[in-house]
Structure formats: C-alpha cells, structure tokens
Design an enzyme around this catalytic site. Structure first.
Site, PDB file in Angstrom:
ATOM      1  N   ASP A 134       0.856  -1.195   0.000  1.00 12.91           N
ATOM      2  CA  ASP A 134       0.000   0.000   0.000  1.00 12.91           C
ATOM      3  C   ASP A 134       0.886   1.237   0.000  1.00 12.91           C
ATOM      4  O   ASP A 134       2.064   1.181   0.366  1.00 12.91           O
ATOM      5  CB  ASP A 134      -0.925   0.023   1.223  1.00 12.91           C
ATOM      6  CG  ASP A 134      -1.926   1.186   1.144  1.00 12.91           C
ATOM      7  OD1 ASP A 134      -2.386   1.496   0.027  1.00 12.91           O
ATOM      8  OD2 ASP A 134      -2.211   1.806   2.180  1.00 12.91           O
ATOM      9  N   SER A 135       0.273   2.354  -0.391  1.00  9.35           N
ATOM     10  CA  SER A 135       0.996   3.612  -0.325  1.00  9.35           C
ATOM     11  C   SER A 135       1.292   3.991   1.128  1.00  9.35           C
ATOM     12  O   SER A 135       2.218   4.758   1.380  1.00  9.35           O
ATOM     13  CB  SER A 135       0.158   4.711  -0.992  1.00  9.35           C
ATOM     14  OG  SER A 135      -1.118   4.766  -0.382  1.00  9.35           O
ATOM     15  N   GLU A 194      -5.690  10.580   7.533  1.00 10.03           N
ATOM     16  CA  GLU A 194      -4.260  10.655   7.891  1.00 10.03           C
ATOM     17  C   GLU A 194      -4.060  11.553   9.112  1.00 10.03           C
ATOM     18  O   GLU A 194      -3.171  11.334   9.923  1.00 10.03           O
ATOM     19  CB  GLU A 194      -3.445  11.219   6.723  1.00 10.03           C
ATOM     20  CG  GLU A 194      -3.412  10.320   5.498  1.00 10.03           C
ATOM     21  CD  GLU A 194      -2.247   9.346   5.507  1.00 10.03           C
ATOM     22  OE1 GLU A 194      -1.218   9.666   6.092  1.00 10.03           O
ATOM     23  OE2 GLU A 194      -2.404   8.251   4.929  1.00 10.03           O
ATOM     24  N   CYS A 211      -3.745  -1.208  -2.256  1.00 11.32           N
ATOM     25  CA  CYS A 211      -4.004   0.189  -2.615  1.00 11.32           C
ATOM     26  C   CYS A 211      -4.836   0.272  -3.895  1.00 11.32           C
ATOM     27  O   CYS A 211      -4.452  -0.281  -4.934  1.00 11.32           O
ATOM     28  CB  CYS A 211      -2.654   0.883  -2.827  1.00 11.32           C
ATOM     29  SG  CYS A 211      -2.781   2.603  -3.284  1.00 11.32           S
ATOM     30  N   HIS A 241      -8.464   3.915   3.023  1.00 11.62           N
ATOM     31  CA  HIS A 241      -8.724   4.712   4.225  1.00 11.62           C
ATOM     32  C   HIS A 241     -10.221   4.829   4.578  1.00 11.62           C
ATOM     33  O   HIS A 241     -10.550   5.118   5.722  1.00 11.62           O
ATOM     34  CB  HIS A 241      -8.203   6.136   4.026  1.00 11.62           C
ATOM     35  CG  HIS A 241      -6.714   6.262   4.068  1.00 11.62           C
ATOM     36  ND1 HIS A 241      -5.881   5.506   3.276  1.00 11.62           N
ATOM     37  CD2 HIS A 241      -5.913   7.065   4.801  1.00 11.62           C
ATOM     38  CE1 HIS A 241      -4.617   5.855   3.523  1.00 11.62           C
ATOM     39  NE2 HIS A 241      -4.612   6.798   4.441  1.00 11.62           N
ATOM     40  N   CYS A 255     -11.192   2.782  -1.517  1.00  8.69           N
ATOM     41  CA  CYS A 255      -9.961   3.387  -1.010  1.00  8.69           C
ATOM     42  C   CYS A 255      -9.666   2.772   0.354  1.00  8.69           C
ATOM     43  O   CYS A 255     -10.585   2.590   1.163  1.00  8.69           O
ATOM     44  CB  CYS A 255     -10.131   4.902  -0.874  1.00  8.69           C
ATOM     45  SG  CYS A 255      -8.722   5.704  -0.089  1.00  8.69           S
TER      46      CYS A 255
HETATM   47  N1  DGL Z   1      -4.082   3.653  -0.542  1.00  8.47           N
HETATM   48  C1  DGL Z   1      -4.758   4.654  -1.337  1.00  8.47           C
HETATM   49  C2  DGL Z   1      -5.943   4.033  -2.064  1.00  8.47           C
HETATM   50  O1  DGL Z   1      -6.499   3.035  -1.640  1.00  8.47           O
HETATM   51  C3  DGL Z   1      -5.224   5.823  -0.505  1.00  8.47           C
HETATM   52  C4  DGL Z   1      -4.103   6.673   0.017  1.00  8.47           C
HETATM   53  C5  DGL Z   1      -3.326   7.346  -1.075  1.00  8.47           C
HETATM   54  O2  DGL Z   1      -3.885   8.234  -1.778  1.00  8.47           O
HETATM   55  O3  DGL Z   1      -2.179   6.990  -1.240  1.00  8.47           O
HETATM   56  O4  DGL Z   1      -6.334   4.544  -3.080  1.00  8.47           O
END
Ligand code: DGL
Length: 287
Positions: free
Chosen positions: A6-7, A168, A69, A206, A204
């Site tokens: 993941d990011s 975040e 992600c 989050h 997403c």
């Molecule tokens: N992990 C990203 C997603 O699911 C969300 C956070 C980001 O923008 O890096 O799209």
C-alpha cells in the site's frame, strides 16, 4: 510470504481482513509512507512507485503480492501484470483490489464465473456507486470492469480528495469531517438524479475508517461495501482454484511490517487499525 503493498498505513484495513480470513499464512506488509498519498499523483509516478514496491516484496521472497491500494491497483496493476511480470518475473503473481470489488458490487457470488450477458442487476434500480481517490476515479478502472461484468448496472463514480488527508490527520468524525463527507455524497446524489445508490463501494483503503460517520449520513438501507472482507474471501477462493500458487506460500503465521518512512509513526497508526501493537522496520525501495 504473501506481500501486501500500500501507499501507506490504510492498506492495513485490507491486511486485517486477510489475517482474519486466512490467518495461517506468512505476511509481509510494505507501506510506501514516504511518498504517500498516491491519490493525487500522476499515472507515471504511481506506476513507478508501485513497481518499486512490488519488486522489493519479490526480492524479500514473496511469490504473491496483493496490491491493497486502490490507486496502485487502478493505475499500475495492468502494466505490472502484462509487461513487468512476463519480462522480469514470470514466476510471480500480483493481484489487485478492483476486480474482486467489482464482482461484489455486481452481486456476483464468490467462486462464480461472471458471464456478463446473464448477470442480472443486483439491485432494484441497478444503481451503484464507487468512491475513491482522484487518481482511482480518473482511471475509470471500476467503470471499465463493471461494464464488462455487469453492463446493466448504472455506476456513479465520485472522487473524494479530502477524505484521505482527514483520515491521515486522525479526523474521523465531528462537524468538520461531516461537512466534507456530505459534500461528496451530495455530488453522488446529484449525479444519480437524487436517488441514493443501493450499494456504495468504499474504493480506497482509508475510507472504512470513516464508515461510522458515513452510515449516519445515508439512508439506513444503503449497503456500504468496505473492501477488506471482499478481497479476503475472493483471495481465499483464488488460492483454492490455484493450488500450484497456494503451495508456494509459507504457513508459519509470521507477520512483518515495513515502511519507507518513520516506523514509529507507522506502528502507532497501524496498531489502531489492527487492534494490537506492532513493530515496523524502515526500508529503502527506490532505485
Ligand atoms: N491507498 C490509497 C488508495 O487506496 C489511498 C491513500 C493514497 O492516496 O495513497 O487509493
């Protein structure tokens, strides 16, 4: 190990569902926190960063990587599967979150092969929605997959650019948060001609953390689809159908967490999602 990329820390919402559904396997979670968020970045940047993350996980010995992600799945998965793997890593596999999520959105049961022409609308009105980062929505990945699998469903897609920064910052409820959630849900309603979609996919990592607030802002009959459980049950099915891949996975119940930024910060955020403390290590993945 099953690699989970993941990011940042949000993908732990997916990992926690994997750990519940498939606890026996070994997992290595990589968060590219130093370059997160990916959601407003260009396709080129997301492709490059995701390739570096996945390569690092391969180098650590992961035969299979799950892109938790959405932005990486939407922007980079196809390139990785069609170009990178055949050229450099023919023995490795990468799975994303878009396809399993679309199957769930379309009401296709786990393990059933989707035959588009015979896939009935899964809701009375056939109106469904996907919420995601600007990059995910701009890619139209959900639209492309849904038109293939369930062409008779009507899809509204909405980018929610401030939701990741809110999460975040640890802002999950209260009047300020509600303002931004209402704003984007209002845009969904406008696009849907004033009707609430019967199913809304949280596309997403989050967004599941905002679910308690979101459910208060929509009619009770709205079905919210967080992705963790969907990805976990469909990964379990994939492993059953691919025993040659399943037997390559370690089954010692080990967990390892890596981040490209401050491991203490990651561990603190991550422990809130996983509900237990964790240790993370800092790694370099860029070349
Ligand atoms: N992990 C990203 C997603 O699911 C969300 C956070 C980001 O923008 O890096 O799209």
């Amino acid at each position: 190990m099953i690699g989970v990329f993941d990011s940042g820390f949000g993908g732990l919402t997916v990992l926690s569902a994997l750990l519940r559904a498939l606890p026996g396997y070994d997992y290595l979670y990589l968060a590219d926190s130093a370059r997160a968020p990916y959601g407003a970045r260009s396709a080129e940047a997301v492709n490059e960063f995701t390739r570096e993350g996945v390569e690092w996980l391969f180098e650590q010995g992961c035969p299979l990587v799950v892109l938790a992600c959405n932005t990486a799945s939407a922007r980079a998965l196809r390139n990785l599967q069609q170009l990178h793997l055949p050229a450099r890593r023919p023995d490795r596999r990468i799975l994303g979150v878009v396809r399993p999520s679309v199957e769930a959105l379309a009401g296709i049961p786990v393990g059933q092969v989707a035959i588009p022409d015979h896939t009935p609308p899964s809701t009375a009105e056939g109106l469904v929605a996907v919420l995601g980062t600007p990059a995910t929505i701009a890619s139209d990945s959900y639209g492309i997959e849904l038109r293939k699998l369930a062409p008779r469903l009507r899809l509204v897609q909405q980018a929610c650019p401030l939701w990741v920064p809110l999460v975040e910052a640890g802002e999950l409820d209260g009047a300020g948060v509600e303002f931004f959630l209402r704003k984007d849900l209002g845009a969904v309603l406008d696009a849907a001609g004033g009707h609430w979609p019967s199913r809304i996919l949280l596309g997403c990592t989050h967004y599941p953390l905002l679910l308690p607030t979101l459910t208060r802002l929509a009619p009770p009959e709205t079905e919210w689809l967080p992705q963790g459980g969907i990805v976990a049950e469909r990964l379990a099915d994939w492993l059953k159908r691919h025993p040659e891949e399943e037997t390559r996975l370690g089954r010692g119940g080990r967990r390892r967490f890596a981040t490209t930024d401050d491991p203490g910060w990651f561990a603190e955020r991550g422990s809130r999602i996983l509900d237990h403390s964790l240790n993370a290590e800092r790694v370099r993945i860029s070349r």
